[in-house]
Scaffold this motif. Structure first.
Motif, short mmCIF file in Angstrom:
data_model
loop_
_atom_site.label_atom_id
_atom_site.label_comp_id
_atom_site.label_asym_id
_atom_site.label_seq_id
_atom_site.Cartn_x
_atom_site.Cartn_y
_atom_site.Cartn_z
N ASN A 87 -4.26 68.69 -75.34
CA ASN A 87 -4.32 69.01 -76.77
C ASN A 87 -5.45 68.29 -77.51
N ARG A 88 -6.69 68.55 -77.11
CA ARG A 88 -7.83 67.88 -77.73
C ARG A 88 -7.95 68.12 -79.23
N ASP A 89 -7.59 69.31 -79.72
CA ASP A 89 -7.77 69.60 -81.14
C ASP A 89 -6.54 69.27 -81.98
N GLU A 90 -5.50 68.75 -81.35
CA GLU A 90 -4.32 68.23 -82.05
C GLU A 90 -3.53 69.29 -82.81
N ASP A 98 -3.33 59.88 -79.66
CA ASP A 98 -3.99 59.89 -80.97
C ASP A 98 -3.02 60.47 -81.99
N TYR A 99 -2.55 59.62 -82.92
CA TYR A 99 -1.61 60.07 -83.94
C TYR A 99 -2.30 60.69 -85.14
N GLY A 100 -3.65 60.76 -85.12
CA GLY A 100 -4.39 61.48 -86.14
C GLY A 100 -4.46 60.82 -87.49
N GLY A 152 1.90 68.32 -80.69
CA GLY A 152 0.84 68.26 -81.69
C GLY A 152 -0.05 67.05 -81.64
N LEU A 153 0.00 66.25 -80.58
CA LEU A 153 -0.80 65.04 -80.47
C LEU A 153 -1.82 65.18 -79.35
N GLN A 154 -2.96 64.53 -79.54
CA GLN A 154 -3.96 64.45 -78.48
C GLN A 154 -3.61 63.29 -77.56
N GLU A 155 -3.60 63.57 -76.26
CA GLU A 155 -3.19 62.54 -75.30
C GLU A 155 -4.13 62.52 -74.10
#
Length: 492
Positions: A423-426, A468-470, A435-438
């Motif tokens: 999920n690069r674009d979150e 990445d919690y954005g 919904g998170l980038q990991e």
């Protein structure tokens, strides 16, 4: 499909005729048997098409009876002994009964070929029966909060070279060890009506024999009610064959169609499989580029080529599956899986790479979040929120190294390491990424052993990586762990 009706039919058939026959497929109760079959195929002991699981016993049973395990190398010898043992059991019993209990400290996020599903706790009772040309399996599964289902229950009838099956049964299409891009057992098995060839060996027909060993199946199933379009139908078909002894090729096609508020008639189905189009916009006159084949299509090809290197098989394999958005057989927006495997120190080792991070060609600007997704079927290519294809779902890159060890006494050891980019674009809607980038490293392992009629399996998954919690580049390292155990008891 009312699975209680299916259970009643299977139970009734047991009372119809006393003639004992044999289970149609290898590994419906013990998926690890498919590993033995792959081993014997790669070592050249058996001549069969084996990249569609489960594989029919018919044809393979005859070949296996002529195999002398004592004349084989150690690795194929162990595989041959296990398969011959299970074949003898099938031929001397009118069925098997198994009770199993699975428990874990968490729901499993990813699955593997062993078929352990995502539930934290599950109790199962399975009865397998064979009567004449009929075969059936009743599998009752009980989870938390009173949830229950009858996955893996089916009834089948064999006539000539064909098998007709009604029910739900786990399947795996493709040569990879860690996942399949088009159909794996990551999701629960889909209730289907299926017509399949009753063997995966060479045909005696004067024309078909030139295909080498081959297998064909076509199925119509129905997805769950709790989705964006309730009761969506799914058409699935696959043909795999070995034109030469060390090359197997498979062609697969799945299409979601129908459901509540959509066309469900026979003519609507014909429109789907003949690639009739509909406009993806709401305007009355569709302009070029806004028409798309009816339904949500996925199709592609896979292969495995095995060469003998230093007296051991080395296999190269791949899978290319696209969302079939153009007319006829022009498959686009494709995901790719590549791998290599061999045998070393009594173990099968493999290295695989898969990428479902697809930049879809029908978008006006470069865009992801489309593979396994669809503008009409917004629940995507999923069944009960789990991908029908890759265990890592879409927008995912995975690099996998694995070891599968089978001991002389039948014990099994599996170790797998995954490097995952999710999920690069979150904004991916997939349930496995939230919904998170990991960026994760996953270490998983299991050990299976047998004590008489008891089969015990224990395993663990350990995840470590950056999430990445954005929030102002708020990246945190995190470690999670999953521990599980499964106990099976054979009543007969």
């Amino acid at each position: 499909m009312n699975q209680f009706v299916l259970v009643f039919i299977v139970s009734a058939l047991v009372l119809i005729t006393p003639k004992v026959w044999c289970s149609p497929w290898i590994g419906t109760l013990e998926p690890q048997l498919h590993r033995d079959l792959e081993t014997l195929s790669e070592w050249g002991v058996l001549d069969a098409a084996v990249t569609s699981f489960p594989v029919p016993w018919k044809g393979i049973a005859q070949q296996l009876e002529s195999v002398n395990p004592d004349q084989l190398a150690a690795i194929p010898s162990i595989a041959a002994k296990r398969l011959k043992h299970y074949l003898k059991v099938h031929q001397t019993q009118a069925g098997q009964s198994v009770i199993s209990l699975y428990a874990a400290n968490e729901d499993s996020r990813f699955t593997d070929f062993s078929g352990l599903q995502a539930q934290k706790v599950q109790f199962n009772i399975t009865k397998e029966m064979y009567v004449g040309r009929w075969a059936g399996q009743i599998s009752a599964n009980y989870g938390r909060a009173g949830k229950k289902h009858f996955d893996e229950s089916f009834i089948a009838y064999q006539f000539g070279d064909w098998n007709l099956r009604l029910g739900s049964m786990s399947q795996w299409w493709g040569p990879a060890q860690s996942s399949s891009l088009i159909l794996s057992n990551n999701a629960r098995p889909i209730p289907s009506l299926a017509l399949s060839r009753s063997e995966a060996t060479r045909s005696n027909h004067k024309l078909l024999k030139y295909l080498g060993p081959w297998f064909f199946t076509m199925q119509v199933g129905q997805l769950e009610n709790e989705r964006h379009i309730a009761d969506t139908k799914i058409w699935s078909t696959r043909f795999n064959f070995k034109p030469i002894s060390n090359l197997e090729v498979g062609v697969s096609w799945n299409a979601m169609w129908g459901g509540k508020g959509r066309g469900n008639s026979l003519s609507d189905f014909v429109d789907v499989i003949t690639f009739e189009t509909e406009c993806i916009s709401t305007i009355e006159n569709c302009v070029d580029g806004l028409d798309s084949p009816i339904g949500n299509h996925h199709a592609g090809i896979d292969f495995i080529y095995t060469a003998q290197v230093f007296e051991r098989p080395v296999s190269f394999y791949g899978q290319r599956i696209g969302e079939d958005k153009r007319e006829y057989f022009n498959v686009t927006d494709s995901a790719t899986l590549l791998g290599i495997s061999s045998y070393f120190l009594g173990s099968k080792i493999y290295l695989e790479s898969s990428d479902t991070n697809v930049d879809c060609s029908n978008q006006a600007v470069p865009s992801y979040n489309c593979y396994y997704e669809h503008g009409v079927y917004k629940s995507g290519y999923r069944f009960y929120d789990r991908s029908i294809g890759s265990t890592f779902d879409s927008d995912a890159k995975a690099l996998t190294f694995g070891i599968k060890k089978q001991f002389q006494n039948g014990d099994l050891l599996d170790i797998e390491i995954n490097r995952l980019e999710l999920n690069r674009d979150e904004i991916k809607p997939s349930p496995v990424v939230n919904g998170l980038q990991e960026e994760l490293i996953r270490l998983s392992g299991s050990y299976q052993t047998q004590f008489g009629d008891w089969l015990v399996k224990a395993g663990a998954d350990i995840f470590h990586g950056d999430i990445d919690y954005g929030l102002d580049s708020n990246v945190k390292s995190k470690t999670n762990s999953l521990f599980y155990a499964q106990i099976k008891y054979r009543l007969n």
